[in-house]
Scaffold this active site. Structure first.
Site, PDB file in Angstrom:
ATOM      1  N   ASP A  57     -36.171 -12.680 -21.684  1.00 39.57           N
ATOM      2  CA  ASP A  57     -35.916 -13.173 -20.320  1.00 39.57           C
ATOM      3  C   ASP A  57     -34.482 -12.854 -19.886  1.00 39.57           C
ATOM      4  O   ASP A  57     -34.252 -12.307 -18.802  1.00 39.57           O
ATOM      5  CB  ASP A  57     -36.190 -14.683 -20.219  1.00 39.57           C
ATOM      6  CG  ASP A  57     -37.663 -15.013 -20.481  1.00 39.57           C
ATOM      7  OD1 ASP A  57     -38.470 -14.075 -20.621  1.00 39.57           O
ATOM      8  OD2 ASP A  57     -37.997 -16.209 -20.552  1.00 39.57           O
TER       9      ASP A  57
ATOM     10  N   ARG B  91     -42.467  -6.029 -15.536  1.00 38.87           N
ATOM     11  CA  ARG B  91     -41.014  -6.114 -15.306  1.00 38.87           C
ATOM     12  C   ARG B  91     -40.307  -4.788 -15.583  1.00 38.87           C
ATOM     13  O   ARG B  91     -39.227  -4.556 -15.043  1.00 38.87           O
ATOM     14  CB  ARG B  91     -40.409  -7.234 -16.164  1.00 38.87           C
ATOM     15  CG  ARG B  91     -40.784  -8.610 -15.664  1.00 38.87           C
ATOM     16  CD  ARG B  91     -40.269  -9.738 -16.536  1.00 38.87           C
ATOM     17  NE  ARG B  91     -40.400 -11.018 -15.842  1.00 38.87           N
ATOM     18  CZ  ARG B  91     -40.181 -12.191 -16.388  1.00 38.87           C
ATOM     19  NH1 ARG B  91     -39.803 -12.281 -17.649  1.00 38.87           N
ATOM     20  NH2 ARG B  91     -40.318 -13.301 -15.683  1.00 38.87           N
TER      21      ARG B  91
ATOM     22  N   GLN C   5     -45.987 -16.599 -27.726  1.00 34.25           N
ATOM     23  CA  GLN C   5     -46.587 -17.856 -27.242  1.00 34.25           C
ATOM     24  C   GLN C   5     -47.937 -18.143 -27.905  1.00 34.25           C
ATOM     25  O   GLN C   5     -48.351 -19.291 -27.989  1.00 34.25           O
ATOM     26  CB  GLN C   5     -46.753 -17.808 -25.722  1.00 34.25           C
ATOM     27  CG  GLN C   5     -45.422 -17.788 -24.983  1.00 34.25           C
ATOM     28  CD  GLN C   5     -45.578 -17.625 -23.486  1.00 34.25           C
ATOM     29  OE1 GLN C   5     -46.692 -17.643 -22.963  1.00 34.25           O
ATOM     30  NE2 GLN C   5     -44.484 -17.439 -22.778  1.00 34.25           N
TER      31      GLN C   5
HETATM   32  O1  LIG Z   1     -42.362 -19.637 -25.796  1.00 31.20           O
HETATM   33  C1  LIG Z   1     -41.717 -19.620 -24.752  1.00 31.20           C
HETATM   34  O2  LIG Z   1     -41.277 -20.659 -24.224  1.00 31.20           O
HETATM   35  C2  LIG Z   1     -41.461 -18.323 -24.094  1.00 31.20           C
HETATM   36  C3  LIG Z   1     -41.579 -17.148 -24.806  1.00 31.20           C
HETATM   37  C4  LIG Z   1     -41.282 -15.826 -24.220  1.00 31.20           C
HETATM   38  O3  LIG Z   1     -42.514 -15.157 -24.004  1.00 31.20           O
HETATM   39  P1  LIG Z   1     -43.139 -14.059 -25.035  1.00 31.20           P
HETATM   40  O4  LIG Z   1     -43.262 -14.684 -26.363  1.00 31.20           O
HETATM   41  O5  LIG Z   1     -44.445 -13.769 -24.381  1.00 31.20           O
HETATM   42  O6  LIG Z   1     -42.187 -12.898 -25.033  1.00 31.20           O
HETATM   43  C5  LIG Z   1     -40.525 -15.930 -22.901  1.00 31.20           C
HETATM   44  O7  LIG Z   1     -40.537 -14.695 -22.235  1.00 31.20           O
HETATM   45  C6  LIG Z   1     -41.103 -17.000 -22.009  1.00 31.20           C
HETATM   46  O8  LIG Z   1     -40.396 -17.101 -20.793  1.00 31.20           O
HETATM   47  C7  LIG Z   1     -41.042 -18.344 -22.672  1.00 31.20           C
HETATM   48  C1  LIG Z   2     -42.119 -14.874 -19.021  1.00 25.35           C
HETATM   49  C2  LIG Z   2     -41.841 -16.031 -18.440  1.00 25.35           C
HETATM   50  O1  LIG Z   2     -42.657 -17.110 -18.370  1.00 25.35           O
HETATM   51  P1  LIG Z   2     -44.112 -17.429 -18.971  1.00 25.35           P
HETATM   52  O2  LIG Z   2     -44.458 -16.351 -19.976  1.00 25.35           O
HETATM   53  O3  LIG Z   2     -43.958 -18.762 -19.619  1.00 25.35           O
HETATM   54  O4  LIG Z   2     -45.026 -17.436 -17.811  1.00 25.35           O
HETATM   55  C3  LIG Z   2     -40.521 -16.248 -17.799  1.00 25.35           C
HETATM   56  O5  LIG Z   2     -40.243 -17.396 -17.376  1.00 25.35           O
HETATM   57  O6  LIG Z   2     -39.709 -15.314 -17.711  1.00 25.35           O
END
Ligand SMILES: O=C(O)C1=C[C@@H](OP(=O)(O)O)[C@@H](O)[C@H](O)C1
Ligand SMILES: C=C(OP(=O)(O)O)C(=O)O
Length: 406
Positions: free
Chosen positions: A313, A344, A171
């Site tokens: 996820d 988790r 992210q």
């Molecule tokens: O970019 C995104 O929309 C997301 C990236 C993932 O996180 P990470 O990149 O931290 O693994 C995922 O677990 C999250 O629910 C949504």
């Molecule tokens: C990790 C998750 O969300 P976020 O990182 O966007 O809070 C999720 O929805 O499983």
């Protein structure tokens, strides 16, 4: 605290239409708010995470309203970075909102505080802050070093080259990519070390492309973007069904017998979590798919040993599905499960043991040996939506399952 008791579920079959993808919804909302023009967003997810994004964007000046029949959400874009203002934005426990808004805000002007729920204040953001500081951002931590709350004095992003670590969360890179077109000169983003959750980066680039921004890239190593660009609204955009939410229904079909079909994601999806169906196929389920649907029915499920870093996820759904497979399942390379809605890895190990599984909790993996028979249990959910959703599947094991705080 509320509880939900699921009586033993004997067999499932049916067809559902999925709610919109969380990840795509939040990307589309942000880019629509920054874009020139108005965007009609269809199948937008209604959830905590999208409501935090919507609320923040309207405080930041974007015009947001639902159509009278509720069929779409209309976002009137600002035609560039957020205009100068002062605001405190409460972003719940939404990682996608916190990380992408942090970067986008730095590209504009004004003074902002970004904060959230207690767990959000423990979730790391230092790798993104370090990268943004390289291009001139002024960001201070007001609580724990490396985590929100953040005090931002936004003064635009310089171009040049920035290096960003991607081994904790993709992210951060998504945030940099979506802010980059607003930088004052072309920006090259270099990824330092291993990048996790790679398919989410492809989704980011796909959505940016729909908003008129081309990204030059070399795999997941570097990305080059022009500066001084405005996103352009595509007019109307359809949010795909949520592939992570699909995983619960697909696993139910793989475990429970009858055919289950999910509509809204399929072969044409831009979400990495559609690969959950491939994992179920590898475990022995019967899977078929079309452009926007996936259908599944039971096969003899066998445990697998798999690196699931690309679907962090849906990997939680695989962990609970493992209760119904013959032999041991090992899920590897999920160290960043520890910094999500809850730890988790620890939560999953604790709750799987309650239903009778033998579990080894590694630093970055989990090993699950199913019980002879699933035990009735009261499951704690740790304020984590995915804990609630994936443990509902345990009720397919002829045991009643109570979910705390469903
Ligand atoms: O970019 C995104 O929309 C997301 C990236 C993932 O996180 P990470 O990149 O931290 O693994 C995922 O677990 C999250 O629910 C949504
Ligand atoms: C990790 C998750 O969300 P976020 O990182 O966007 O809070 C999720 O929805 O499983």
């Amino acid at each position: 605290m509320k509880q939900l008791t699921l009586q033993p579920i004997r067999g499932v079959q049916g067809e559902i239409r999925l709610p919109g993808s969380k990840s795509m919804s939040n990307r589309v909302l942000l880019l629509a708010a920054l874009a020139e023009g108005t965007t009609q967003v269809r199948n937008l997810l209604e959830s905590d995470d999208t409501s935090h994004m919507l609320n923040a964007l309207s405080i930041l000046g974007a015009g947001i309203k639902y159509s009278d029949d509720g069929a779409y959400c209309e976002v009137k874009g600002l035609g560039g970075a957020f205009p100068e203002s002062e605001a405190t934005l409460f972003l719940g426990n939404s990682g996608t909102t916190m990380r992408s808004l942090c970067a986008a805000i730095c590209a504009g002007k004004g003074r902002y505080t970004l904060t959230g729920e207690p767990r959000m204040l423990e979730r790391p953001i230092g790798d993104l802050v370090d990268a943004l500081r390289q291009v001139g951002a002024q960001i201070e931590y007001t609580g724990a070093e490396g985590c929100p709350p953040l005090d931002i004095t936004a003064c635009g992003l310089a171009g040049g080259t920035v290096s960003i670590r991607g081994n904790i969360s993709s992210q951060y890179l998504t945030g940099m990519l979506m802010a980059a077109p607003m930088s004052l000169a072309p920006l090259t983003i270099e990824v330092e070390g291993e990048l996790v959750s790679k398919p989410y980066i492809d989704m980011t680039i796909d959505v940016m492309c729909r908003f008129g921004i081309e990204v030059e890239r070399s795999g997941y190593e570097w990305f080059r973007l022009p500066g001084n660009q405005a996103f352009r609204s595509p007019g109307s955009i359809l949010v795909e069904g949520d592939a992570s939410s699909a995983s619960y229904f697909l696993s139910a079909g793989a475990i429970g017998g009858g055919t289950v079909r999910v509509n809204g994601v399929g072969d044409d999806s831009i979400q990495g979590d559609v690969a959950h169906a491939k994992v179920l196929e590898q475990m022995g389920a019967n899977v078929s798919s079309g452009p926007d649907w996936i259908e599944i029915s039971r096969g003899e499920l066998t445990g697998i040993d798999a690196d699931l870093n690309h679907i962090p996820d849906a990997a939680m759904t695989v962990a609970v599905t493992a209760l119904f497979a013959k032999g041991k399942t090992t899920i590897r390379n999920v160290h960043n499960w520890r910094v999500k809605e809850t730890d988790r890895l620890s939560a999953m190990a604790t709750e799987l043991r309650k239903v009778g599984a033998s579990v080894v909790e590694g630093e970055d993996y989990i090993e699950i040996t199913p019980p002879q028979k699933i035990q009735p249990a009261v499951i704690d959910t740790y304020n984590d939506h995915r804990m609630a959703m994936c443990f509902s599947l345990a009720a397919l094991g002829d045991a009643s399952i109570t979910i705390n705080d469903p």
